[in-house]
Design a protein around this motif. Sequence first.
Motif, PDB file in Angstrom:
ATOM      1  N   ARG A 521      -2.749  30.264   8.424  1.00 15.12           N
ATOM      2  CA  ARG A 521      -2.034  29.953   9.651  1.00 15.12           C
ATOM      3  C   ARG A 521      -1.918  28.438   9.729  1.00 15.12           C
ATOM      4  O   ARG A 521      -2.906  27.721   9.589  1.00 15.12           O
ATOM      5  CB  ARG A 521      -2.870  30.469  10.827  1.00 15.12           C
ATOM      6  CG  ARG A 521      -2.285  30.248  12.165  1.00 15.12           C
ATOM      7  CD  ARG A 521      -3.380  30.330  13.217  1.00 15.12           C
ATOM      8  NE  ARG A 521      -3.016  29.474  14.331  1.00 15.12           N
ATOM      9  CZ  ARG A 521      -2.274  29.911  15.347  1.00 15.12           C
ATOM     10  NH1 ARG A 521      -1.886  31.152  15.404  1.00 15.12           N
ATOM     11  NH2 ARG A 521      -1.939  29.079  16.313  1.00 15.12           N
ATOM     12  N   ASP A 523      -0.464  25.167  11.997  1.00 16.48           N
ATOM     13  CA  ASP A 523       0.189  24.544  13.140  1.00 16.48           C
ATOM     14  C   ASP A 523       0.963  23.349  12.621  1.00 16.48           C
ATOM     15  O   ASP A 523       0.683  22.837  11.534  1.00 16.48           O
ATOM     16  CB  ASP A 523      -0.871  24.083  14.155  1.00 16.48           C
ATOM     17  CG  ASP A 523      -1.530  25.277  14.821  1.00 16.48           C
ATOM     18  OD1 ASP A 523      -0.804  26.050  15.473  1.00 16.48           O
ATOM     19  OD2 ASP A 523      -2.769  25.452  14.664  1.00 16.48           O
ATOM     20  N   SER A 526      -0.712  20.349  10.674  1.00 13.85           N
ATOM     21  CA  SER A 526      -1.988  20.695  10.057  1.00 13.85           C
ATOM     22  C   SER A 526      -1.873  20.688   8.532  1.00 13.85           C
ATOM     23  O   SER A 526      -0.788  20.763   7.975  1.00 13.85           O
ATOM     24  CB  SER A 526      -2.461  22.062  10.546  1.00 13.85           C
ATOM     25  OG  SER A 526      -1.666  23.065   9.975  1.00 13.85           O
ATOM     26  N   GLY A 539       6.579  21.613  10.369  1.00 17.13           N
ATOM     27  CA  GLY A 539       7.464  22.384  11.234  1.00 17.13           C
ATOM     28  C   GLY A 539       8.680  22.932  10.510  1.00 17.13           C
ATOM     29  O   GLY A 539       8.831  22.786   9.299  1.00 17.13           O
ATOM     30  N   ALA A 603       2.685  32.029  17.549  1.00 23.90           N
ATOM     31  CA  ALA A 603       2.879  31.300  18.802  1.00 23.90           C
ATOM     32  C   ALA A 603       2.765  29.793  18.569  1.00 23.90           C
ATOM     33  O   ALA A 603       2.193  29.348  17.575  1.00 23.90           O
ATOM     34  CB  ALA A 603       1.822  31.753  19.813  1.00 23.90           C
ATOM     35  N   ASN A 604       3.334  28.991  19.453  1.00 26.58           N
ATOM     36  CA  ASN A 604       3.252  27.520  19.424  1.00 26.58           C
ATOM     37  C   ASN A 604       3.821  26.910  18.150  1.00 26.58           C
ATOM     38  O   ASN A 604       3.249  25.986  17.566  1.00 26.58           O
ATOM     39  CB  ASN A 604       1.801  27.043  19.579  1.00 26.58           C
ATOM     40  CG  ASN A 604       1.171  27.603  20.817  1.00 26.58           C
ATOM     41  OD1 ASN A 604       1.838  27.790  21.830  1.00 26.58           O
ATOM     42  ND2 ASN A 604      -0.116  27.912  20.730  1.00 26.58           N
ATOM     43  N   ASP A 605       4.944  27.440  17.636  1.00 24.77           N
ATOM     44  CA  ASP A 605       5.604  26.912  16.441  1.00 24.77           C
ATOM     45  C   ASP A 605       4.740  26.966  15.184  1.00 24.77           C
ATOM     46  O   ASP A 605       5.061  26.332  14.188  1.00 24.77           O
ATOM     47  CB  ASP A 605       6.068  25.458  16.657  1.00 24.77           C
ATOM     48  CG  ASP A 605       7.110  25.369  17.747  1.00 24.77           C
ATOM     49  OD1 ASP A 605       7.829  26.374  17.928  1.00 24.77           O
ATOM     50  OD2 ASP A 605       7.188  24.327  18.421  1.00 24.77           O
ATOM     51  N   ALA A 606       3.641  27.637  15.250  1.00 26.72           N
ATOM     52  CA  ALA A 606       2.826  27.778  14.043  1.00 26.72           C
ATOM     53  C   ALA A 606       3.437  28.864  13.153  1.00 26.72           C
ATOM     54  O   ALA A 606       4.199  29.717  13.627  1.00 26.72           O
ATOM     55  CB  ALA A 606       1.402  28.137  14.423  1.00 26.72           C
ATOM     56  N   TRP A 607       3.135  28.801  11.858  1.00 24.81           N
ATOM     57  CA  TRP A 607       3.619  29.803  10.921  1.00 24.81           C
ATOM     58  C   TRP A 607       2.470  30.273  10.033  1.00 24.81           C
ATOM     59  O   TRP A 607       1.513  29.544   9.815  1.00 24.81           O
ATOM     60  CB  TRP A 607       4.718  29.224  10.026  1.00 24.81           C
ATOM     61  CG  TRP A 607       6.076  29.236  10.654  1.00 24.81           C
ATOM     62  CD1 TRP A 607       6.518  28.396  11.624  1.00 24.81           C
ATOM     63  CD2 TRP A 607       7.152  30.129  10.353  1.00 24.81           C
ATOM     64  NE1 TRP A 607       7.812  28.713  11.958  1.00 24.81           N
ATOM     65  CE2 TRP A 607       8.234  29.764  11.192  1.00 24.81           C
ATOM     66  CE3 TRP A 607       7.313  31.200   9.470  1.00 24.81           C
ATOM     67  CZ2 TRP A 607       9.459  30.435  11.162  1.00 24.81           C
ATOM     68  CZ3 TRP A 607       8.531  31.862   9.434  1.00 24.81           C
ATOM     69  CH2 TRP A 607       9.590  31.483  10.290  1.00 24.81           C
TER      70      TRP A 607
ATOM     71  N   ASP B  68      -4.086  35.518  17.499  1.00 25.95           N
ATOM     72  CA  ASP B  68      -3.656  34.134  17.684  1.00 25.95           C
ATOM     73  C   ASP B  68      -4.345  33.144  16.751  1.00 25.95           C
ATOM     74  O   ASP B  68      -3.753  32.196  16.280  1.00 25.95           O
ATOM     75  CB  ASP B  68      -3.893  33.694  19.133  1.00 25.95           C
ATOM     76  CG  ASP B  68      -2.739  34.131  20.017  1.00 25.95           C
ATOM     77  OD1 ASP B  68      -1.680  34.443  19.431  1.00 25.95           O
ATOM     78  OD2 ASP B  68      -2.904  34.189  21.241  1.00 25.95           O
ATOM     79  N   ASP B  69      -5.603  33.379  16.488  1.00 22.50           N
ATOM     80  CA  ASP B  69      -6.358  32.358  15.778  1.00 22.50           C
ATOM     81  C   ASP B  69      -6.604  32.706  14.307  1.00 22.50           C
ATOM     82  O   ASP B  69      -7.339  32.013  13.621  1.00 22.50           O
ATOM     83  CB  ASP B  69      -7.700  32.134  16.492  1.00 22.50           C
ATOM     84  CG  ASP B  69      -8.401  33.467  16.724  1.00 22.50           C
ATOM     85  OD1 ASP B  69      -7.747  34.517  16.546  1.00 22.50           O
ATOM     86  OD2 ASP B  69      -9.600  33.466  17.073  1.00 22.50           O
TER      87      ASP B  69
END
Lengths: 685, 149
Positions: A521, A523, A526, A539, A603-607, B68-69
Motif C-alpha cells: 500500500r 500513500d 511514501s 501519485g 482511500a486518500n489517493d493511496a494505491w 484501510d491500513d
Amino acid sequence: MIPEIGNFALILALLLAITQGTLPIIGAARGIPSWIALARPVVQGQFVFVLIAFSCLAYSFVTSDFSVLNVATNSNTELPLQYRIAATWGSHEGSLLLWVLMLAGWSIAVSVFSKQLPDEMVARVLGVLGLVSVGFLLFMLFTSNPFDRLLPAAMEGSDLNPLLQDPGMVIHPPMLYMGYVGFSVAFAFAIAALLSGKLDATWARWSRPWTTVAWAFLTIGIMLGSWWAYYELGWGGWWFWDPVENASFMPWIVGTALVHSLAVTEKRGSFKSWTVLLAICTFALCLLGTFLVRSGVLTSVHAFATDPERGIFILGFLVVVMVFSLLLFAWRAPKVGLGGKFDLLSRESLLLANNILLLVAAGSVMLGTLYPLIVDSLGLGKLSVGPPYFELVFVPLMTPAIFLMGVGPIARWKQTSLPTLVVRLRWAFGVSVITALIMPYFMGEWKPLVSFGLLLAFWVIASAFVNLKHRLSNSGQGSLFAKLGRQSRSYYGMHCAHIGVAVFIIGVTLVNGYETEQDVRMDVGSQVEVGGYSFQFNGVNDYVGPNYQGIRGDIAVLKDGEFLRNLHPEKRTYNASGMSMTEAAIDTGIFRDLYVALGEPLANDAWVVRAYHKPFVDWIWFGCLLMVIGGFLAVSDKRYRLKIRKKEEIVTKPEEKTVEPVDVAEAPASAAVSAPAMATETRKV
Amino acid sequence: MKPRHKKLAVITVSVAALSIAAILVLNAFQSNLVFFFSPTQVMANEAPVGKSFRIGGLVEMGSIQREDDSIRVRFAVTDTSEVIPVVYTGILPDLFKEGKGVVAQGRLSANGIFEADEVLAKHDENNMPPEAAEALERAAEAQKAALTQ
C-alpha cells in the motif's frame, strides 16, 4: 461484396487443395508424369486464393465493415489501425485463416526450394500438405467461417480484447503458427518418405533444414508469448504452466527431440523409424495444441471459441491424421531396415538417451495438461494441476538431458571411449563446479538450488568451449581466425543454440533465486525498498488514450538515495468493452529488471502497488533468442546451399552407400567430429 | 558389443528412465492436485480441511471491502444458494468485479472463512471461468429440484 469475394476465394482454395492432395500423390504412386507435374502450379494457385481471402478479411477489418460478424465482434472504429490489422488474426476464425495462409506459404517455399528433389518426392510432400490444408479449410468453411455476415450490420464493433492490443501480440501468433505449420512440412516429408518406401539419409537431409526452421519459429513464438505474459498480464511471471502454454511447449519438446534425431538419421542413417515417428508425433501435438487452445475447453485468453462443435471437428481431424499416419507407419516401417550400428557409448546412444528424456518430459507435461480435462469429461469432478507439479517433474528430467548436452557433441559417432571423454571434459567439469560454487556469493546469498542451476549452465558453456578448442587444434594449420573460419555454420549453430539453453538456465535460476516481489500500500510521497532500490510513489494523473481512459502513475526510482528515473505504470479502461487493463512499467537492464504495476486505488489517493526486482530475467528470452539464431545459422550451412550442384550425385547414390557408416578415423578432424549438426569433412561432399 | 546387448542396454535405459519418471510424476501429482468445490459443497462440509482447494462462483454484490491500513481485502463468493466469505492479501486481477465470475484457491480456516492465496478471473469480459459457471449451474439445478419437490 469484398467478404463474398473472400468467401469465394476460400472455396476455390479448398477445391485446389483437394486437387493438390489427391492427383500428385496418385500420380507419384502410378507414375503419371502429368499428374506429378500438377503439384507446383496447384500449390501456387491455392496460395493466391488464400492470400486473396486473407486480404479481403484484412480489408474488412481496416474499413471496419461491421456487417461481417468476425469484424463486429473483434474490432471497433476507435481501434488504432495497427491493431485493426492485427485483429485479422486476433480472433478464432481469423487465426485459422492465418494458419491456412502460412501453410500455403510454406507449401510455396517447398515448391520453390526443392528444385533438386526428385519430382515424385516433391509431389508427395506437396500432396500431404494439400491434405492438411483441406482439413483446415473444411474446418473453417463449416464451423468457423471468418466471412459470416451479420445482418443487420452492427453500428459499432465490440472491440478487440484489450490484452491483445499490444505489439507483442501482433507478432506472437504469426511466429507461433510459422512453427506449428512448419512442423507440418516435416510431417509431410515423413509421410512422403513412408509412401515412397524410400526412407534414407537423403530424405533426412531434405527434411532437416525445414524442421530446424520450423523449430526456430516455434521457439520465437513461445518466447514472444512468455515475454508478453511478463509485461502485459501485470504480475511479472514469465511462465505459468498454463494449459495453453503447455499446448505450445509439448510440440516444442518433441520437435527438439526430432531435430536431434534427424541429425543421427542424416549422418549415420540410424533411427530412421524413430525419426519418422517423432515427425508424426510433433505434428499431432501441434494439432492437439490447436484443439486445446481453440475448442474452449480451457480458460484462457486464447480460447475465443466456446463452441463444442469446433473442438469435436479438430479432435476428429487429429484422430484421422493419427490413425492414417500410424497405420502407414506400421505398414512401411518394418521394411525400413536398420541404419549404421553403434556402440553402447557413442554419440548415437547419447542422443538416444536425450531423446528419451525429452519424450518422457513431454509425456509428463501432457499428463498434467490433459488429466484435468479427462477427469472433467468423465464427470468425476473439476480439478487442476498446480504449477509445482510441472517444476517437480521437469527439473529432474531435464538435469541429465542438460548434462548430456555437454557430453554429446564431444562423443564420437559409432563408438567412443569413456576414459577419453572423462579426460577431455574434466577441466570443463572442474571449472563449472568451482564457478557454480562461488558465483552465488556475488549475488548476496549462497543457495543450493542456485548453485545447482548455475552448474548446469556453466557445464554447457565450458564443454562447448572445450569442444571448440579441441576442434580448432585438429583443423590443420593457419592462424586462429583461419581455423575458426574453417568450421561450418551448422557447427556454430549447434553451439549457439546450446549456449542459448545455458543462458536461459542462468536467467531462470537467478530470477527464481533472488527476485524480490512486494505488493504494498503506497500513500503519495511514501517509499518502499525492493532489492536495493527505493520506489517513491508520487501519485497518479488521468489521461485519455486513443480508445481508452488511462490513469498514469508516477513512481521515482532511487538507488542509494540518488534519483535514477521515473516509471509510469498505467491502468486503462477501454471504452468499447469497459474492460480494465494493467500496463506495467519496466526498467530493463542486463542484470536486472525493475517492474512496477498499479493495483487498486485505496482511500486518500493511496494505491496498492506491485514493486518487483527481477535479477537476470531478460536472460531467459535472450537465451531463447540465441537458440533461434543457432537454428538459423545451422540452416544457412553451405551443405544445404550447395546441394543443387550435387543433385546428380545425391539422386544416383545408392541407398546402402549413403547409409554406410563412415569410418571416423578417415576424417581429417577425426577426434573432433563434433556437432550432431555437423558432417565429417569427408562425408559432406 | 553385440546388437543383442545394445538392444538390451537401450531397453534397460528406457525402462529405468520411464520408471523414474513415473515415480516422480506420481509423487508430484498426488501433492499438487487441486480440487474444486462449489460454495454449497463447502457449506455441506465436503471440502477438505487444512488442504488447499478451489472455490468458484460469483463475487457477491456489495461484498468487497478493502482494509484501510493493509492490502488485505474481503469479499464473498456465492453460487446463489450459499455464500462463502473470502479474505485475500494482495492485488486482485483486472477483471475481478462484483457480480462477475471468480475462482479462488486457498484453505478454509476454522471459523469458516476461506483464506485465498490466489484469485483468478477470466481474461475475457464476456466469459466466466468454467469452474465458476459450473458452481452456478449446480446450485441452480439444486434449487430447481428443491422447488419441484
